[in-house]
Design a protein around this motif. Sequence first.
Motif, PDB file in Angstrom:
ATOM      1  N   VAL A 190       1.178  -1.262  -0.111  1.00  0.00           N
ATOM      2  CA  VAL A 190      -0.130  -0.015  -0.193  1.00  0.00           C
ATOM      3  C   VAL A 190       0.946   1.194  -0.070  1.00  0.00           C
ATOM      4  N   ALA A 191       0.540   2.252  -0.810  1.00  0.00           N
ATOM      5  CA  ALA A 191       1.304   3.618  -0.699  1.00  0.00           C
ATOM      6  C   ALA A 191       0.462   4.518   0.071  1.00  0.00           C
ATOM      7  N   VAL A 192       0.959   5.045   1.142  1.00  0.00           N
ATOM      8  CA  VAL A 192       0.353   6.127   1.763  1.00  0.00           C
ATOM      9  C   VAL A 192       0.921   7.344   1.532  1.00  0.00           C
ATOM     10  N   LEU A 219       8.777   7.044  -8.052  1.00  0.00           N
ATOM     11  CA  LEU A 219       8.484   6.132  -6.986  1.00  0.00           C
ATOM     12  C   LEU A 219       7.763   4.860  -7.154  1.00  0.00           C
ATOM     13  N   SER A 220       7.499   4.676  -8.342  1.00  0.00           N
ATOM     14  CA  SER A 220       6.418   3.609  -8.626  1.00  0.00           C
ATOM     15  C   SER A 220       5.219   3.340  -8.141  1.00  0.00           C
ATOM     16  N   VAL A 221       4.734   4.607  -7.815  1.00  0.00           N
ATOM     17  CA  VAL A 221       3.284   4.898  -7.093  1.00  0.00           C
ATOM     18  C   VAL A 221       2.188   4.168  -8.304  1.00  0.00           C
ATOM     19  N   HIS A 222       2.677   4.462  -9.451  1.00  0.00           N
ATOM     20  CA  HIS A 222       1.720   4.033 -10.328  1.00  0.00           C
ATOM     21  C   HIS A 222       1.255   2.580 -10.462  1.00  0.00           C
ATOM     22  N   GLU A 223       2.333   1.738  -9.999  1.00  0.00           N
ATOM     23  CA  GLU A 223       2.048   0.451 -10.019  1.00  0.00           C
ATOM     24  C   GLU A 223       1.500  -0.153  -8.775  1.00  0.00           C
ATOM     25  N   PHE A 224       1.175   0.639  -7.896  1.00  0.00           N
ATOM     26  CA  PHE A 224       0.515   0.290  -6.527  1.00  0.00           C
ATOM     27  C   PHE A 224      -1.211   0.028  -6.750  1.00  0.00           C
ATOM     28  N   ARG A 271      -3.181  -0.283  -4.454  1.00  0.00           N
ATOM     29  CA  ARG A 271      -3.907   0.373  -3.374  1.00  0.00           C
ATOM     30  C   ARG A 271      -3.190   1.378  -2.730  1.00  0.00           C
ATOM     31  N   ILE A 272      -3.919   2.675  -2.856  1.00  0.00           N
ATOM     32  CA  ILE A 272      -3.252   4.048  -2.482  1.00  0.00           C
ATOM     33  C   ILE A 272      -4.110   4.643  -1.404  1.00  0.00           C
ATOM     34  N   VAL A 273      -3.727   5.268  -0.596  1.00  0.00           N
ATOM     35  CA  VAL A 273      -4.336   6.152   0.273  1.00  0.00           C
ATOM     36  C   VAL A 273      -3.692   7.766   0.420  1.00  0.00           C
ATOM     37  N   VAL A 274      -4.449   8.868   0.025  1.00  0.00           N
ATOM     38  CA  VAL A 274      -4.253  10.046   0.360  1.00  0.00           C
ATOM     39  C   VAL A 274      -4.642  10.474   1.503  1.00  0.00           C
ATOM     40  N   ALA A 275      -3.605  10.549   2.326  1.00  0.00           N
ATOM     41  CA  ALA A 275      -4.072  11.022   3.880  1.00  0.00           C
ATOM     42  C   ALA A 275      -3.408  12.393   4.212  1.00  0.00           C
ATOM     43  N   ILE A 276      -3.352  13.320   3.066  1.00  0.00           N
ATOM     44  CA  ILE A 276      -3.061  14.605   3.099  1.00  0.00           C
ATOM     45  C   ILE A 276      -4.079  15.329   3.735  1.00  0.00           C
ATOM     46  N   GLY A 277      -3.803  16.259   4.811  1.00  0.00           N
ATOM     47  CA  GLY A 277      -4.950  16.795   5.566  1.00  0.00           C
ATOM     48  C   GLY A 277      -4.651  18.443   5.760  1.00  0.00           C
ATOM     49  N   SER A 278      -3.561  18.789   5.964  1.00  0.00           N
ATOM     50  CA  SER A 278      -3.227  20.114   6.242  1.00  0.00           C
ATOM     51  C   SER A 278      -3.166  20.875   4.930  1.00  0.00           C
ATOM     52  N   ASP A 279      -2.966  20.539   3.695  1.00  0.00           N
ATOM     53  CA  ASP A 279      -2.863  21.184   2.622  1.00  0.00           C
ATOM     54  C   ASP A 279      -4.142  20.532   1.420  1.00  0.00           C
ATOM     55  N   VAL A 280      -5.250  21.343   1.449  1.00  0.00           N
ATOM     56  CA  VAL A 280      -6.261  20.711   0.407  1.00  0.00           C
ATOM     57  C   VAL A 280      -6.068  20.872  -0.868  1.00  0.00           C
ATOM     58  N   GLN A 281      -5.425  21.908  -1.102  1.00  0.00           N
ATOM     59  CA  GLN A 281      -4.914  22.168  -2.668  1.00  0.00           C
ATOM     60  C   GLN A 281      -3.938  20.885  -3.145  1.00  0.00           C
ATOM     61  N   HIS A 334      -7.861   0.605  -6.143  1.00  0.00           N
ATOM     62  CA  HIS A 334      -8.537   1.078  -5.036  1.00  0.00           C
ATOM     63  C   HIS A 334      -7.764   2.234  -4.657  1.00  0.00           C
ATOM     64  N   LEU A 335      -8.719   3.478  -4.265  1.00  0.00           N
ATOM     65  CA  LEU A 335      -7.980   4.741  -3.801  1.00  0.00           C
ATOM     66  C   LEU A 335      -9.004   5.136  -2.738  1.00  0.00           C
ATOM     67  N   TRP A 336      -8.375   5.488  -1.645  1.00  0.00           N
ATOM     68  CA  TRP A 336      -8.800   6.268  -0.469  1.00  0.00           C
ATOM     69  C   TRP A 336      -8.346   7.420  -0.364  1.00  0.00           C
ATOM     70  N   ALA A 337      -9.013   8.556  -0.070  1.00  0.00           N
ATOM     71  CA  ALA A 337      -8.530   9.946   0.077  1.00  0.00           C
ATOM     72  C   ALA A 337      -9.317  10.356   1.554  1.00  0.00           C
ATOM     73  N   LYS A 338      -8.453  11.094   2.133  1.00  0.00           N
ATOM     74  CA  LYS A 338      -8.848  11.622   3.486  1.00  0.00           C
ATOM     75  C   LYS A 338      -9.622  12.990   3.055  1.00  0.00           C
ATOM     76  N   ALA A 339     -10.607  13.270   3.713  1.00  0.00           N
ATOM     77  CA  ALA A 339     -11.314  14.603   3.431  1.00  0.00           C
ATOM     78  C   ALA A 339     -11.281  15.434   4.804  1.00  0.00           C
ATOM     79  N   VAL A 340     -11.052  16.731   5.002  1.00  0.00           N
ATOM     80  CA  VAL A 340     -10.980  17.402   6.209  1.00  0.00           C
ATOM     81  C   VAL A 340     -12.376  18.177   6.160  1.00  0.00           C
ATOM     82  N   ASN A 341     -13.242  18.321   5.377  1.00  0.00           N
ATOM     83  CA  ASN A 341     -14.643  18.781   5.625  1.00  0.00           C
ATOM     84  C   ASN A 341     -15.458  18.374   4.457  1.00  0.00           C
TER      85      ASN A 341
END
Length: 221
Positions: free
Chosen positions: A10-12, A67-72, A74-84, A100-107
């Motif tokens: 998994v790429a986080v 970083l070979s992220v395109h080969e994963f 399952r990926i999780v985008v856990a960026i929270g402090s910078d919405v852009q 599978h792609l998960w992304a954290k939403a702050v609001n």
Amino acid sequence: MGRIAAADSVAVIGLGRFGRALALELMASGTEVLGIDASEDIVQDLNGQLSHVVMADSTKEDVLRQLSVHEFDRIVVAIGSDVQSSILTTSLLLSFRPQHLWAKAVNDAHGRILEQLGVQHVIYPEKEMGKRVAHLVRGSMQDYLEIGDDFALVKTKPSARFVGTPLGQLGIRAEHGVTVTAVKHAGERWTYTTADTVLAPDDVILVAGETRKAEAFGQLR
């Protein structure tokens, strides 16, 4: 950098409090993790704790490909402090078409944008934890997990009225609309319940049912 693992990796991306906890829990369960963050301090702090941890700008496609992220899968985008950065990173990842792609939403607004981009799994850690704690604060439950829109699992101690009689004779499902699915007797491990299971005052039980009914049952004393 080559691919670090096969199907179980998994790429986080984003290793703040949520991303860090997620990555370390994945590692503890035997899953290989590529962690990416823009902070050198965070990356240094996690060095040796993840399969690979890299300081990088995740908003640049060439960096992600290096970083070979395109080969994963399952990926999780856990960026929270910078919405852009979250939105730019997510947009790039979607072009890789991960399974599978998960992304954290702050609001809610952030979440709507992620959904409009086409993210399969938008998660609201703070919002979901707030709801969970609210249910715990309201009653005497030890833990609470909502599954779907109107179904929950409640961890609680049995009411005195359910102690000493086999579950099959109590009519719990008929009267309360829930099912006692598992029990942990004092000093023992969790086991599934049967019609012959007899609860004791010091037991802990798992109750499944509609959210309102499961919560109400957990408050019975």
